[in-house]
Scaffold this motif. Structure first.
Motif, PDB file in Angstrom:
ATOM      1  N   SER A 193     -23.903  12.892   1.570  1.00  0.00           N
ATOM      2  CA  SER A 193     -24.568  13.027   2.870  1.00  0.00           C
ATOM      3  C   SER A 193     -23.933  12.107   3.906  1.00  0.00           C
ATOM      4  O   SER A 193     -23.691  12.502   5.056  1.00  0.00           O
ATOM      5  CB  SER A 193     -26.063  12.734   2.728  1.00  0.00           C
ATOM      6  OG  SER A 193     -26.713  12.841   3.981  1.00  0.00           O
TER       7      SER A 193
ATOM      8  N   GLN B 264     -28.460  17.093   3.771  1.00  0.00           N
ATOM      9  CA  GLN B 264     -29.672  16.290   3.938  1.00  0.00           C
ATOM     10  C   GLN B 264     -30.813  16.857   3.098  1.00  0.00           C
ATOM     11  O   GLN B 264     -31.609  16.112   2.524  1.00  0.00           O
ATOM     12  CB  GLN B 264     -30.071  16.261   5.411  1.00  0.00           C
ATOM     13  CG  GLN B 264     -31.217  15.310   5.732  1.00  0.00           C
ATOM     14  CD  GLN B 264     -30.861  13.866   5.426  1.00  0.00           C
ATOM     15  OE1 GLN B 264     -29.754  13.424   5.699  1.00  0.00           O
ATOM     16  NE2 GLN B 264     -31.801  13.137   4.842  1.00  0.00           N
ATOM     17  N   LYS B 265     -30.875  18.178   2.999  1.00  0.00           N
ATOM     18  CA  LYS B 265     -31.920  18.813   2.207  1.00  0.00           C
ATOM     19  C   LYS B 265     -31.748  18.466   0.730  1.00  0.00           C
ATOM     20  O   LYS B 265     -32.724  18.158   0.019  1.00  0.00           O
ATOM     21  CB  LYS B 265     -31.870  20.330   2.406  1.00  0.00           C
ATOM     22  CG  LYS B 265     -33.002  21.071   1.718  1.00  0.00           C
ATOM     23  CD  LYS B 265     -32.933  22.565   2.025  1.00  0.00           C
ATOM     24  CE  LYS B 265     -34.079  23.303   1.329  1.00  0.00           C
ATOM     25  NZ  LYS B 265     -34.039  24.763   1.601  1.00  0.00           N
ATOM     26  N   GLU B 266     -30.500  18.524   0.240  1.00  0.00           N
ATOM     27  CA  GLU B 266     -30.229  18.176  -1.157  1.00  0.00           C
ATOM     28  C   GLU B 266     -30.585  16.717  -1.442  1.00  0.00           C
ATOM     29  O   GLU B 266     -31.138  16.386  -2.502  1.00  0.00           O
ATOM     30  CB  GLU B 266     -28.756  18.424  -1.480  1.00  0.00           C
ATOM     31  CG  GLU B 266     -28.368  19.892  -1.472  1.00  0.00           C
ATOM     32  CD  GLU B 266     -26.885  20.091  -1.719  1.00  0.00           C
ATOM     33  OE1 GLU B 266     -26.183  19.073  -1.899  1.00  0.00           O
ATOM     34  OE2 GLU B 266     -26.426  21.245  -1.742  1.00  0.00           O
TER      35      GLU B 266
ATOM     36  N   ASN C   8     -32.839  14.900   0.185  1.00  0.00           N
ATOM     37  CA  ASN C   8     -34.293  14.761   0.214  1.00  0.00           C
ATOM     38  C   ASN C   8     -34.939  15.222  -1.093  1.00  0.00           C
ATOM     39  O   ASN C   8     -35.930  14.641  -1.551  1.00  0.00           O
ATOM     40  CB  ASN C   8     -34.880  15.562   1.388  1.00  0.00           C
ATOM     41  CG  ASN C   8     -34.542  14.937   2.728  1.00  0.00           C
ATOM     42  OD1 ASN C   8     -34.223  13.748   2.805  1.00  0.00           O
ATOM     43  ND2 ASN C   8     -34.585  15.727   3.786  1.00  0.00           N
TER      44      ASN C   8
ATOM     45  N   GLU D  98     -27.732  19.924   7.727  1.00  0.00           N
ATOM     46  CA  GLU D  98     -29.002  20.344   7.125  1.00  0.00           C
ATOM     47  C   GLU D  98     -28.903  20.511   5.609  1.00  0.00           C
ATOM     48  O   GLU D  98     -29.792  20.102   4.864  1.00  0.00           O
ATOM     49  CB  GLU D  98     -29.475  21.657   7.769  1.00  0.00           C
ATOM     50  CG  GLU D  98     -30.166  21.447   9.110  1.00  0.00           C
ATOM     51  CD  GLU D  98     -30.577  22.775   9.746  1.00  0.00           C
ATOM     52  OE1 GLU D  98     -30.227  23.841   9.173  1.00  0.00           O
ATOM     53  OE2 GLU D  98     -31.232  22.748  10.791  1.00  0.00           O
TER      54      GLU D  98
END
Length: 381
Positions: free
Chosen positions: A20, A73-75, A77, A70
């Motif tokens: 990230s 960042q999603k991974e 989170n 996105e």
């Protein structure tokens, strides 16, 4: 095993976080690059700034920084949200579940705690604890020997071996009984220290005075030190340069501490440190057991033996133990291990039970041999 799974979960979080960060840095660099290009064009005044800003807006739209970020960042989170659950699963936040109401001799416990402070050189803390516990009479006896130890260690830190050599000479017989070569190591350091200053004749005189008694058992070590005399003016460039390493002083300081404690009849590690470290290792299986036994706290408090096996590392195994393969119980003075005629070992109570207290023979549970209980011999580990 559980700690390995926790480490794997941490590694996954760290990996996703690194990806990230890298992606964020990459997108940021692209944005900065486009902005710098637009500024250069505007400063050159070759085009109308409105058209330049329009092109900048168009290029930033192509880059689509939010869309690029996105996914990573999603991974990140997702793994971050799972990690606290993994922590709670392995590291139980409420260790009081494994607590048992056991009465301890407060005097003994206070003595162990105070001795721990003194053994680690925390003399003011130890004095304060002793004063608060009201056991002032034993303070001097505990404090005095460790004060001597730390005076010696402080001198060694300053590269002064006078106190250490004096202590080793006073206790040379006991050190030999323990198989320790501490005295030779101290003379070794002193010899190299003298030679390092370029005082070759003084080093040779020191060697003749102090190494003769060690030649019988440590000739190779003495010969190596004598070889250093050939390089007295450039020892740091010689084949013996490793003898100048500060690590040698640390090793001797540790051996000195170990032998000092040994001669006091105490372990190198304080009993309190060992108890806490062993408790940390033994706590997870006990917490697991208490989770299974939820609602049966009274039964846990009344148990005389641990209901689950608690495996500890080798450093916590101070004596040999034997567990009977039949009864699955650990041997005791009243129930010692017994060698039977076929060569296998069982506990005495198991033999008595299978032989009806020696009234008849029985078959070994591991081989078909008939065993006469009267011929079994006690083993001492």
């Amino acid at each position: 095993m559980e700690l390995n799974s926790l480490k794997d979960a941490f590694d996954r979080v760290a990996k996703k976080q690194k990806l990230s960060c890298c992606k964020t840095q990459e997108v940021t660099d692209q944005i900065v690059q486009e902005i710098e290009k637009a500024i250069e064009v505007i400063q050159s005044r070759t085009l109308d700034y409105k058209s330049v800003l329009a092109d900048l807006k168009k290029n930033l739209h192509k880059i689509a920084p939010l869309c690029q970020l996105e996914g990573t960042q999603k991974e990140l989170n997702i793994v971050l949200s799972k990690y606290p659950k993994a922590l709670e699963k392995v590291l139980n936040p409420d260790i009081s579940k494994a607590y048992r109401n056991i009465e301890f001799d407060s005097h003994t416990v206070n003595h162990i705690i105070a001795s721990h402070f003194y053994q680690h050189g925390l003399f003011e803390v130890g004095d304060c604890f002793i004063t608060k516990s009201g056991d002032v009479e034993s303070a001097a006896a505990m404090r005095s020997p460790f004060q001597e130890l730390y005076q010696i260690l402080e001198a060694v830190k300053s590269r002064n071996l006078e106190l250490a050599l004096k202590w080793a000479a006073t206790n040379s017989d006991k050190l030999k009984e323990n198989g320790s070569d501490l005295q030779l190591r101290l003379h070794h350091l002193q010899f190299v220290k003298i030679l390092q200053k370029g005082r070759r004749d003084e080093a040779l005189k020191y060697a003749r005075t102090n190494f003769a008694s060690f030649a019988g058992n440590h000739m190779a070590e003495v010969q190596k030190l004598m070889g250093c005399l050939l390089y007295s003016d450039r020892l740091h460039e010689s084949p013996y340069a490793r003898l100048l390493s500060p690590t040698n002083w640390d090793i001797v300081a540790e051996e000195l501490t170990r032998q000092f404690c040994n001669l006091l009849g105490q372990s190198y590690e304080s009993p309190l440190s060992v108890t806490i470290a062993a408790g940390v290792q033994g706590l997870p299986p006990l917490l697991k057991f208490m989770t299974v036994m939820a609602g049966k706290k009274q039964e846990w408090q009344s148990m005389k033996q641990l209901p689950v096996p608690v495996e500890l590392d080798k450093e916590f195994q101070f004596h040999s133990i034997f567990v009977c393969p039949v009864s699955k119980e650990q041997s005791t003075d009243d129930n010692p291990p017994m060698l039977i005629s076929c060569g296998h070992v069982l506990c005495k109570q198991s033999i008595n039970k299978m032989s009806k207290n020696g009234s008849k023979s029985f078959k070994c549970p591991y081989c078909p041999t008939d065993i006469n209980a009267t011929l079994c011999r006690q083993l001492n580990f």
